[in-house]
Design a protein around this motif. Structure first.
Motif, PDB file in Angstrom:
ATOM      1  N   MET A   1      -3.000 -15.309   8.480  1.00 21.47           N
ATOM      2  CA  MET A   1      -3.712 -14.791   7.318  1.00 21.47           C
ATOM      3  C   MET A   1      -2.823 -14.835   6.306  1.00 21.47           C
ATOM      4  O   MET A   1      -1.822 -14.231   6.352  1.00 21.47           O
ATOM      5  N   THR A   2      -3.023 -14.817   4.792  1.00 17.10           N
ATOM      6  CA  THR A   2      -2.387 -14.629   3.722  1.00 17.10           C
ATOM      7  C   THR A   2      -2.544 -13.155   3.490  1.00 17.10           C
ATOM      8  O   THR A   2      -3.397 -12.439   3.378  1.00 17.10           O
ATOM      9  N   THR A   3      -1.177 -12.728   2.919  1.00 16.49           N
ATOM     10  CA  THR A   3      -1.328 -11.429   2.633  1.00 16.49           C
ATOM     11  C   THR A   3      -1.375 -11.221   1.141  1.00 16.49           C
ATOM     12  O   THR A   3      -0.690 -12.016   0.386  1.00 16.49           O
ATOM     13  N   PRO A   4      -2.212 -10.513   0.675  1.00 16.91           N
ATOM     14  CA  PRO A   4      -2.500 -10.336  -0.839  1.00 16.91           C
ATOM     15  C   PRO A   4      -1.359  -9.778  -1.419  1.00 16.91           C
ATOM     16  O   PRO A   4      -0.649  -8.766  -0.998  1.00 16.91           O
ATOM     17  N   ASP A   5      -1.011  -9.853  -2.795  1.00 15.63           N
ATOM     18  CA  ASP A   5      -0.044  -9.257  -3.346  1.00 15.63           C
ATOM     19  C   ASP A   5      -0.593  -8.738  -4.716  1.00 15.63           C
ATOM     20  O   ASP A   5       0.129  -8.318  -5.633  1.00 15.63           O
ATOM     21  N   ASN A   6      -1.853  -8.790  -4.921  1.00 15.17           N
ATOM     22  CA  ASN A   6      -2.269  -8.494  -6.299  1.00 15.17           C
ATOM     23  C   ASN A   6      -3.459  -7.414  -5.846  1.00 15.17           C
ATOM     24  O   ASN A   6      -4.621  -7.604  -6.420  1.00 15.17           O
ATOM     25  N   TRP A   7      -3.064  -6.204  -5.527  1.00 20.19           N
ATOM     26  CA  TRP A   7      -3.794  -4.964  -5.133  1.00 20.19           C
ATOM     27  C   TRP A   7      -4.391  -4.343  -6.413  1.00 20.19           C
ATOM     28  O   TRP A   7      -3.384  -4.396  -7.513  1.00 20.19           O
ATOM     29  N   GLN A   8      -5.519  -4.142  -6.758  1.00 24.99           N
ATOM     30  CA  GLN A   8      -5.994  -3.379  -7.732  1.00 24.99           C
ATOM     31  C   GLN A   8      -6.668  -2.157  -7.350  1.00 24.99           C
ATOM     32  O   GLN A   8      -7.372  -1.864  -6.405  1.00 24.99           O
ATOM     33  N   LYS A   9      -6.185  -0.852  -8.105  1.00 21.25           N
ATOM     34  CA  LYS A   9      -7.075   0.338  -7.816  1.00 21.25           C
ATOM     35  C   LYS A   9      -8.378   0.401  -8.332  1.00 21.25           C
ATOM     36  O   LYS A   9      -8.984  -0.434  -9.183  1.00 21.25           O
ATOM     37  N   SER A  10      -9.187   1.076  -7.664  1.00 26.82           N
ATOM     38  CA  SER A  10     -10.749   1.545  -7.827  1.00 26.82           C
ATOM     39  C   SER A  10     -10.749   2.088  -9.520  1.00 26.82           C
ATOM     40  O   SER A  10      -9.841   2.951  -9.699  1.00 26.82           O
ATOM     41  N   SER A  11     -11.591   1.914 -10.294  1.00 24.77           N
ATOM     42  CA  SER A  11     -11.715   2.336 -11.430  1.00 24.77           C
ATOM     43  C   SER A  11     -12.118   3.991 -11.528  1.00 24.77           C
ATOM     44  O   SER A  11     -12.162   4.813 -12.463  1.00 24.77           O
ATOM     45  N   ALA A  25      -7.886  -6.303  -2.988  1.00 27.34           N
ATOM     46  CA  ALA A  25      -7.344  -7.442  -3.174  1.00 27.34           C
ATOM     47  C   ALA A  25      -7.999  -8.796  -2.571  1.00 27.34           C
ATOM     48  O   ALA A  25      -8.816  -8.425  -1.615  1.00 27.34           O
ATOM     49  N   ALA A  26      -7.985  -9.789  -3.500  1.00 28.27           N
ATOM     50  CA  ALA A  26      -8.586 -11.103  -2.811  1.00 28.27           C
ATOM     51  C   ALA A  26      -7.859 -12.296  -2.664  1.00 28.27           C
ATOM     52  O   ALA A  26      -6.795 -12.531  -3.354  1.00 28.27           O
ATOM     53  N   THR A  27      -8.003 -12.921  -1.549  1.00 20.60           N
ATOM     54  CA  THR A  27      -7.418 -14.232  -1.217  1.00 20.60           C
ATOM     55  C   THR A  27      -8.593 -15.271  -1.184  1.00 20.60           C
ATOM     56  O   THR A  27      -9.496 -14.762  -1.284  1.00 20.60           O
ATOM     57  N   PRO A  28      -8.188 -16.483  -1.077  1.00 21.14           N
ATOM     58  CA  PRO A  28      -9.267 -17.516  -1.421  1.00 21.14           C
ATOM     59  C   PRO A  28     -10.642 -17.474  -0.472  1.00 21.14           C
ATOM     60  O   PRO A  28     -11.767 -17.518  -1.036  1.00 21.14           O
ATOM     61  N   HIS A  29     -10.714 -16.794   0.717  1.00 22.40           N
ATOM     62  CA  HIS A  29     -11.918 -16.693   1.244  1.00 22.40           C
ATOM     63  C   HIS A  29     -12.059 -15.056   1.904  1.00 22.40           C
ATOM     64  O   HIS A  29     -12.895 -15.004   2.913  1.00 22.40           O
ATOM     65  N   THR A  30     -11.189 -14.214   1.627  1.00 23.96           N
ATOM     66  CA  THR A  30     -11.286 -12.994   2.157  1.00 23.96           C
ATOM     67  C   THR A  30     -10.940 -11.894   0.931  1.00 23.96           C
ATOM     68  O   THR A  30     -10.231 -12.002   0.327  1.00 23.96           O
ATOM     69  N   PRO A  47     -16.588 -12.369   1.494  1.00 23.41           N
ATOM     70  CA  PRO A  47     -17.596 -11.774   0.434  1.00 23.41           C
ATOM     71  C   PRO A  47     -18.546 -11.477   0.645  1.00 23.41           C
ATOM     72  O   PRO A  47     -19.366 -10.515   0.132  1.00 23.41           O
ATOM     73  N   GLY A  48     -19.533 -12.302   1.468  1.00 20.62           N
ATOM     74  CA  GLY A  48     -20.877 -12.232   1.692  1.00 20.62           C
ATOM     75  C   GLY A  48     -21.305 -10.779   2.492  1.00 20.62           C
ATOM     76  O   GLY A  48     -22.179 -10.067   1.958  1.00 20.62           O
TER      77      GLY A  48
END
Length: 67
Positions: A1-11, A25-30, A47-48
């Protein structure tokens, strides 16, 4: 599994380091979710199914539990 490095905080979390919030955070399919105060614990989904859950919540499908 790809580990994301682009975490974003909730607004909704406000600014500053002391605010605990949900991060995404998003990776190509997760889609990955975590709490900022417990970043090692993560929830991952496609995503679905996440879109279906959010739609169900917004439409009132998760009302108060029956007692």
């Amino acid at each position: 599994m790809t580990t994301p490095d682009n975490w974003q905080k909730s607004s909704f979390s406000g600014s500053g380091d002391g605010n605990n919030c949900v991060e995404l955070a998003a990776t190509p399919h997760t889609i990955h979710l975590r709490e900022s105060d417990a970043p090692a614990t993560r929830l991952s989904t496609a995503p679905g199914p996440l879109a279906q859950l959010l739609h169900h919540i917004k439409s009132g499908g998760l009302g108060a539990p029956a007692v």
